[in-house]
Design an enzyme around this catalytic site. Structure first.
Site, short mmCIF file in Angstrom:
data_model
loop_
_atom_site.label_atom_id
_atom_site.label_comp_id
_atom_site.label_asym_id
_atom_site.label_seq_id
_atom_site.Cartn_x
_atom_site.Cartn_y
_atom_site.Cartn_z
N SER A 63 -16.91 92.98 117.32
CA SER A 63 -16.95 91.76 116.53
C SER A 63 -16.40 90.60 117.35
O SER A 63 -16.34 90.69 118.57
CB SER A 63 -16.14 91.97 115.23
OG SER A 63 -16.36 90.92 114.33
N ASN A 64 -16.03 89.51 116.70
CA ASN A 64 -15.46 88.36 117.41
C ASN A 64 -14.40 87.70 116.55
O ASN A 64 -14.15 88.14 115.42
CB ASN A 64 -16.58 87.37 117.79
CG ASN A 64 -17.31 86.85 116.57
OD1 ASN A 64 -16.76 86.12 115.77
ND2 ASN A 64 -18.56 87.27 116.42
N ARG A 65 -13.78 86.65 117.05
CA ARG A 65 -12.59 86.09 116.39
C ARG A 65 -12.90 85.06 115.31
O ARG A 65 -11.99 84.40 114.82
CB ARG A 65 -11.67 85.49 117.44
CG ARG A 65 -11.05 86.55 118.36
CD ARG A 65 -10.18 85.91 119.42
NE ARG A 65 -9.18 85.04 118.84
CZ ARG A 65 -8.61 84.01 119.47
NH1 ARG A 65 -8.98 83.72 120.69
NH2 ARG A 65 -7.70 83.27 118.87
N SER A 66 -14.13 84.86 114.94
CA SER A 66 -14.45 83.88 113.91
C SER A 66 -13.69 84.21 112.61
O SER A 66 -13.68 85.35 112.16
CB SER A 66 -15.95 83.89 113.63
OG SER A 66 -16.23 83.17 112.44
N ALA A 120 -20.77 83.24 113.39
CA ALA A 120 -20.72 83.69 114.79
C ALA A 120 -21.41 85.04 114.84
O ALA A 120 -20.78 86.09 114.71
CB ALA A 120 -19.28 83.79 115.26
#
Ligand code: CTP
Length: 210
Positions: free
Chosen positions: A21-24, A88
């Site tokens: 995943s990502n930090r959004s 994102a």
């Protein structure tokens, strides 16, 4: 107007307990959805997994992966006047999802990833006259140059160029809103809510240049 907003990260599963995943945080997208609702629009929010409460007066569709987000957005798109893609979305997902927890082995583990659908590009190809598309460009270098390329290649009406050089998951934001006709407007630095309100106002006001 009928407005579809996407927000948050996506999660691409690797096995029953792991994902990429990502930090959004989803804050910018949720702020855009609330700003659009407050301006009197009919808002659908397609959201990846975030820690934010469901905004009142907005139709919320929760999704997890890029594929689920794509399906929800494509389903709702024919009924929308405007789509604001603030999510994102993962560009890659694991080729294989392991049914069981991946056990560690000696040595390194190589993950094979495949491309996901570029939702916004697909909307750009599908849009009918009168439908508007706005994207975000998260860039850590060459902010405006890269954002302009995305505006053109994804056939957008607007793109919000968003520098992530100083981080991603913050409460305040500065964006440069680029229009198809070459217009360039700096919004912020301000709270994400106030930046979102100005963004929605500019994109939805008839007669404003793109
Ligand atoms: N986007 C999308 N589907 C994807 C990836 C991105 O719809 N699979 C949308 C995002 O929601 C955003 C815009 O495209 O509105 C730009 O996303 P960004 O991550 O900045 O760029 P990418 O197109 O992924 O390009 P790159 O990763 O090379 O910067």
């Amino acid at each position: 107007m009928k407005i579809l907003v996407t927000a948050g990260p996506t999660r691409e599963r690797l096995d029953p307990v792991r994902y990429i995943s990502n930090r959004s945080t989803g804050k910018m997208g949720y702020a855009a959805a609330c700003a659009a609702r407050d301006a009197g629009h009919e808002v659908t929010l397609v959201s990846g997994p975030v820690a934010l409460p469901a905004p009142e007066g907005v139709a919320l569709v929760r999704v997890e992966s890029a594929a689920e987000m794509a399906a929800a957005v494509f389903d709702a798109f024919p009924r929308q006047d405007l789509v604001i893609m603030a999510a994102a979305v993962a560009d890659y997902r694991p080729v294989e999802i392991s049914e069981h927890k991946i056990k560690k082995q000696k040595g390194d583990l190589l993950l094979r990833l495949e491309r996901t659908t570029d939702i916004l590009s697909e909307l750009g190809a599908r849009k009918r006259p009168g439908q508007l598309l706005a994207g975000f460009a998260a860039e850590s270098e060459n902010l405006l140059e890269n954002a302009r390329k995305k505006l053109a290649s994804k056939q957008l009406d607007w793109i919000a160029a968003n520098s992530v050089a100083d981080g991603f998951a913050t409460d305040t934001n500065t964006i440069v809103l680029l229009g198809r006709d070459g217009s360039e407007t700096v919004i912020g630095p301000d709270t994400k809510l106030r930046v979102a309100a100005k963004l929605v106002d500019m994109i939805t006001s008839p007669g404003k240049t793109k």
